[in-house]
Scaffold this motif. Structure first.
Motif, short mmCIF file in Angstrom:
data_model
loop_
_atom_site.label_atom_id
_atom_site.label_comp_id
_atom_site.label_asym_id
_atom_site.label_seq_id
_atom_site.Cartn_x
_atom_site.Cartn_y
_atom_site.Cartn_z
N SER A 135 -5.24 -4.58 -0.71
CA SER A 135 -4.02 -4.58 -1.50
C SER A 135 -2.91 -5.24 -0.70
O SER A 135 -3.00 -5.37 0.51
CB SER A 135 -3.60 -3.14 -1.81
N ARG A 136 -1.89 -5.68 -1.38
CA ARG A 136 -0.73 -6.24 -0.67
C ARG A 136 0.46 -5.34 -0.92
O ARG A 136 1.56 -5.82 -1.18
CB ARG A 136 -0.43 -7.64 -1.20
N THR A 137 0.25 -4.05 -0.84
CA THR A 137 1.32 -3.13 -1.21
C THR A 137 2.53 -3.27 -0.30
O THR A 137 3.65 -2.99 -0.71
CB THR A 137 0.83 -1.66 -1.16
N ASP A 139 3.89 -5.91 0.63
CA ASP A 139 4.69 -7.09 0.30
C ASP A 139 5.51 -6.89 -0.96
O ASP A 139 5.16 -6.11 -1.84
CB ASP A 139 3.78 -8.31 0.11
N TRP A 141 7.21 -7.98 -4.65
CA TRP A 141 6.55 -8.63 -5.79
C TRP A 141 6.75 -10.14 -5.74
O TRP A 141 5.90 -10.91 -6.17
CB TRP A 141 7.06 -8.05 -7.12
N LYS A 143 6.83 -12.03 -3.03
CA LYS A 143 5.87 -12.59 -2.08
C LYS A 143 4.47 -12.60 -2.70
O LYS A 143 3.72 -13.57 -2.58
CB LYS A 143 5.88 -11.80 -0.78
N ARG A 144 4.15 -11.49 -3.40
CA ARG A 144 2.84 -11.42 -4.03
C ARG A 144 2.67 -12.50 -5.08
O ARG A 144 1.67 -13.19 -5.17
CB ARG A 144 2.62 -10.04 -4.66
N ARG A 148 0.09 -15.68 -5.10
CA ARG A 148 -0.91 -15.87 -6.16
C ARG A 148 -0.78 -17.27 -6.77
O ARG A 148 -1.78 -17.96 -6.96
CB ARG A 148 -0.71 -14.79 -7.23
N ASP A 165 -5.93 -13.56 -0.50
CA ASP A 165 -5.63 -12.32 0.23
C ASP A 165 -6.30 -12.24 1.60
O ASP A 165 -6.76 -11.19 2.01
CB ASP A 165 -6.04 -11.09 -0.59
#
Ligand code: UDP
Ligand code: MG
Length: 326
Positions: A135-137, A139, A141, A143-144, A148, A165
Motif C-alpha cells: 500500500s502507499r498509505t 503518501d 493522494w 503523490k499516489r 499512477r 509501486d
C-alpha cells in the motif's frame, strides 16, 4: 563484457550476498540501520554490506568507517561529491562482489527483514526479485495519483513494462548486475534500466514504513524531473508527437483557409480578422515553442552522453574484509 571497474582485491572468501546501501546525510540513523540489517542477515552465511557515501555533508562517512572497523564484512565506497541516488547505487553495484546483490535504502523505509525472502526467491531460480509495496498509505493522494498517472503514461508510450509501486529495493543475480553495469548512460533512470534488462523476475509484497528520521529529498519538482528522465530515457514518443500535432494543425489550417476564401467570395472582405489572427499566431507560437523545448530535452541528453564522462569519482574505497589471497 568490458570490465568497467577493476576488482580491488582478489579474495579467497567470496560473499554470496552483497547488500548495497546508498546514503546521503544519514549519519543519525545509520548505526541503527546497520544493527537491524545484521540481525536480518543472521540466517544467511556469506554476506557483505557495501555502504556508498554519496558526498554527505554530515558525519555519514565517519559512521560508516566506524561500522567497518567493528565489522569487517562492511565495505565503504565514498564518492567525491553528491552524485545522486541513481549514481550512488551504480557505484555500489560496481564495488559489490556477491553472487546476488540487494539494493536497499538507508532510511529503514525498506525493511531489511525482507531480505531473506528475496534471497529465497533468488535461490528458487529468479534473477530479479523486487519488493512491491502493498500500500502507499504513507503518501498523499496527490503523490499516489501522479505516480499512477506516470506508470500508465509509461506503459502507453514505450514497450517497457515498469513494475508499479516498487522502488530500488530489490535483489539481482550476478548476471543481472553485470548487465546493468554495462549500461553506462549519464541519465540513469534505474527503474527503467532494471526493467530493460529482463530475465526471470518476480516480486515480494511488503509494507512501506514512514521514514525513521530526517526528511525525504524528493520534492515534487524532483519527482517531475525523475518522470521526465524516465520518459526521455526510454521513449522518443514526445518527438513523434510533434509530427502529428503539426499534421493536425496543417489540416485544420487548410480547412480554415477554405472557409475564409469561400466567405470572402460570398460576402466580400470586411477585414475583421484581428482576433482570429491573434489566436492562430499565439497558438502556433505556443505549439512551436513547446516542441522546441521537447527537442531541447533530448538534445541536452545527447550532449551529456557525448561527453563520455565517468559516472562518478571515488574518493575512498575500503573493501570489506578479508583474507586477501596470495
Ligand atoms: N540518497 C543518496 N543520494 C542522494 C539522495 C538520496 O544516496 O542524493 C539515498 C538516501 O540516503 C537513502 C535513499 O537514497 O538511503 C533514498 O532517499 P530518500 O529517502 O530521500 O528517498 P525516498 O525514500 O523518499 O524515495
Ligand atoms: Mg526514503
Amino acid at each position: 563484457m568490458q570490465e568497467v571497474f577493476p576488482r580491488a582485491v582478489q579474495r579467497s572468501w567470496q560473499p554470496t550476498i552483497s547488500v548495497v546501501v546508498p546514503a546521503y546525510n544519514e549519519a543519525t540513523g545509520l548505526d541503527h540501520f546497520h544493527r537491524r540489517l545484521v540481525t536480518s542477515l543472521a540466517s544467511l552465511e556469506n554476506w557483505e554490506v557495501v555502504y556508498v557515501n554519496d558526498g554527505s555533508t554530515d558525519d555519514t562517512l565517519a559512521v560508516m568507517e566506524a561500522v567497518h572497523r567493528g565489522d569487517d564484512r562492511v565495505a565503504v565506497v565514498s564518492l567525491s561529491r553528491n552524485f545522486g541516488k541513481e549514481t550512488a547505487i551504480t557505484a555500489g553495484l560496481d564495488h559489490a562482489s556477491g553472487d546476488a546483490v540487494v539494493v536497499i535504502d538507508a532510511d529503514l523505509q525498506d525493511p531489511p527483514e525482507l531480505i531473506p525472502e528475496l534471497v529465497a526467491n533468488w535461490r528458487a531460480g529468479f534473477d530479479m526479485v523486487y519488493a512491491k509495496r502493498r500500500s502507499r498509505t504513507g503518501d498523499s493522494w496527490l503523490k499516489r495519483g501522479t505516480a499512477r498517472g506516470f506508470y500508465r503514461l509509461m506503459r502507453r508510450m514505450g514497450d517497457l513494462k515498469l513494475p508499479e509501486d516498487t522502488g530500488d529495493f530489490r535483489l539481482m543475480s550476478r548476471r543481472v548486475v553485470d548487465a546493468v553495469r554495462q549500461l553506462r548512460e549519464q541519465h540513469r533512470f534505474m527503474k527503467g534500466l532494471f526493467a530493460w534488462v529482463g530475465y526471470p523476475t518476480t516480486y515480494v509484497l511488503y509494507d512501506r514504513q514512514a521514514r525513521s528520521n530526517g526528511v525525504s529529498k524528493w520534492s515534487y519538482w524532483r519527482l517531475w524531473n525523475l518522470a521526465l528522465e524516465g520518459i526521455t530515457s526510454f521513449t522518443v514518443m514526445p518527438l513523434k508527437c510533434a509530427t502529428y500535432v503539426g499534421l493536425v494543425v496543417a489540416l485544420l489550417s487548410v480547412i480554415y483557409a477554405l472557409q475564409v476564401i469561400v466567405k470572402t467570395l460570398i460576402i466580400g472582405n470586411p477585414v475583421a480578422g484581428y482576433p482570429s489572427l491573434m489566436t492562430v499566431v499565439l497558438f502556433l507560437g505556443g505549439v512551436q515553442l513547446m516542441f522546441l523545448g521537447v527537442i531541447g530535452e533530448y538534445l541536452g541528453r545527447v550532449f551529456n552522453e557525448t561527453k563520455q564522462r565517468p559516472l562518478y569519482l571515488v574518493e575512498r574505497f575500503v573493501p570489506s574484509a578479508v583474507k586477501v589471497s596470495v
